[in-house]
Design a protein around this motif. Structure first.
Motif, PDB file in Angstrom:
ATOM      1  N   ASP A  55       0.774  -1.203  -0.022  1.00  0.00           N
ATOM      2  CA  ASP A  55      -0.129   0.076  -0.058  1.00  0.00           C
ATOM      3  C   ASP A  55       0.971   1.205   0.051  1.00  0.00           C
ATOM      4  OD1 ASP A  55      -2.337   1.240  -0.292  1.00  0.00           O
ATOM      5  OD2 ASP A  55      -2.746   1.580   2.076  1.00  0.00           O
ATOM      6  N   THR A 100     -16.945   3.757   0.988  1.00  0.00           N
ATOM      7  CA  THR A 100     -17.916   3.113   0.010  1.00  0.00           C
ATOM      8  C   THR A 100     -19.231   3.723   0.509  1.00  0.00           C
ATOM      9  OG1 THR A 100     -18.284   1.418   1.609  1.00  0.00           O
ATOM     10  CG2 THR A 100     -16.647   1.049  -0.142  1.00  0.00           C
ATOM     11  N   HIS A 129     -11.445  -2.779  -4.889  1.00  0.00           N
ATOM     12  CA  HIS A 129     -11.889  -3.435  -3.786  1.00  0.00           C
ATOM     13  C   HIS A 129     -10.753  -3.381  -2.760  1.00  0.00           C
ATOM     14  CE1 HIS A 129     -15.131  -5.751  -6.076  1.00  0.00           C
ATOM     15  NE2 HIS A 129     -15.543  -4.765  -5.483  1.00  0.00           N
ATOM     16  N   ASP A 130      -9.418  -3.308  -3.181  1.00  0.00           N
ATOM     17  CA  ASP A 130      -8.210  -3.546  -2.489  1.00  0.00           C
ATOM     18  C   ASP A 130      -7.984  -2.187  -1.950  1.00  0.00           C
ATOM     19  OD1 ASP A 130      -5.545  -4.662  -1.695  1.00  0.00           O
ATOM     20  OD2 ASP A 130      -4.807  -2.934  -2.816  1.00  0.00           O
ATOM     21  N   GLN A 159     -19.846   3.500  -5.024  1.00  0.00           N
ATOM     22  CA  GLN A 159     -18.363   2.989  -4.475  1.00  0.00           C
ATOM     23  C   GLN A 159     -17.496   4.129  -4.064  1.00  0.00           C
ATOM     24  OE1 GLN A 159     -17.441   0.229  -7.729  1.00  0.00           O
ATOM     25  NE2 GLN A 159     -17.993  -1.430  -6.463  1.00  0.00           N
ATOM     26  N   ALA A 174     -10.638  -1.831   1.039  1.00  0.00           N
ATOM     27  CA  ALA A 174     -10.381  -2.742   2.081  1.00  0.00           C
ATOM     28  C   ALA A 174      -9.098  -2.101   3.034  1.00  0.00           C
ATOM     29  CB  ALA A 174      -9.717  -4.185   1.674  1.00  0.00           C
ATOM     30  N   LYS A 175      -8.339  -1.348   2.190  1.00  0.00           N
ATOM     31  CA  LYS A 175      -7.120  -0.550   3.160  1.00  0.00           C
ATOM     32  C   LYS A 175      -7.694   0.664   3.458  1.00  0.00           C
ATOM     33  CE  LYS A 175      -3.575  -3.381   0.599  1.00  0.00           C
ATOM     34  NZ  LYS A 175      -2.750  -3.373  -0.698  1.00  0.00           N
TER      35      LYS A 175
END
Length: 208
Positions: free
Chosen positions: A120, A150, A140-141, A187, A144-145
């Motif tokens: 990251d 969202t 999505h990554d 998103q 997620a980080k």
């Protein structure tokens, strides 16, 4: 002895042009520079050497890894607005991470694929930190980080959420892949008209 077929231009750093003469006694790049600068003598202009892929990969590998194993760009590469190291290859700006990952995989990345970071850290060019993902996986990554709020959470927490240049190809790839704009809107937490303008290149048209 100077080769009569070689461009006679001497750059500002004292290096002589090594390209073949194409027109008006200059090579094509020097003649084009003269055209763009109102007929000025190209002697003394700044040299912009081409960087071969092998040279870029060697420069990336020469960066010493830190305690986490990341090879952080130390200034030997220019960085784009999002912090990713970039180089000019065959007249196109390319992210170094993409070249490094292609070398690791032994094949080119598809136009709709991305070099994603496990660490990251956009400035990292260590092949061990990179993996291949499509637009959806990259998004999505990112979420997620914690880098991309969202849906309703994004709208409430930051109604004027900025779309970064790195998001633009992801948005366009999602739309090209059939993802409805209302889903992309949710998103990224921005308005649907804003997404539409990006998809249709009415905004950020210069971002590839």
């Amino acid at each position: 002895m100077t080769d009569a077929s070689t461009c006679p231009v001497v750059f500002a750093d004292g290096v002589k042009c090594s390209r073949r003469i194409a027109r008006r006694g200059w090579c094509h790049p020097c003649a084009t520079w003269q055209d763009r600068h109102g007929g000025l003598d190209p002697n003394g202009r700044r040299s912009v050497p081409k960087r071969a892929r092998a040279e870029v990969l060697a420069a990336a590998l020469a960066i010493p890894p830190n305690a986490e194993g990341c090879r952080i760009n130390d200034g030997r590469f220019a960085a784009d607005a999002d912090g990713y190291p970039t180089v000019k290859i065959q007249r196109r700006m390319t992210r170094v991470t993409r070249l490094v990952l292609e070398d690791k995989l032994g094949r080119p990345l598809g136009v709709d694929m991305f070099a994603c970071h496990r660490c990251d850290n956009p400035a990292c060019v260590n092949s061990g930190c990179l993996w291949e993902g499509d637009a959806a996986a990259n998004l999505h990554d990112s979420m997620a980080k914690g880098r991309k709020p969202t849906g309703a959470v994004a709208s409430r927490s930051k109604p004027t959420l900025k779309i970064e240049d790195a998001d633009v190809p992801v948005i366009r790839a999602l739309a090209a892949g059939g993802t409805p704009q209302k889903v992309i809107t949710a998103q990224f937490g921005v308005s649907q008209p804003r997404i539409s303008r990006i998809v249709n290149r009415k905004r950020r048209a210069w971002v590839e």
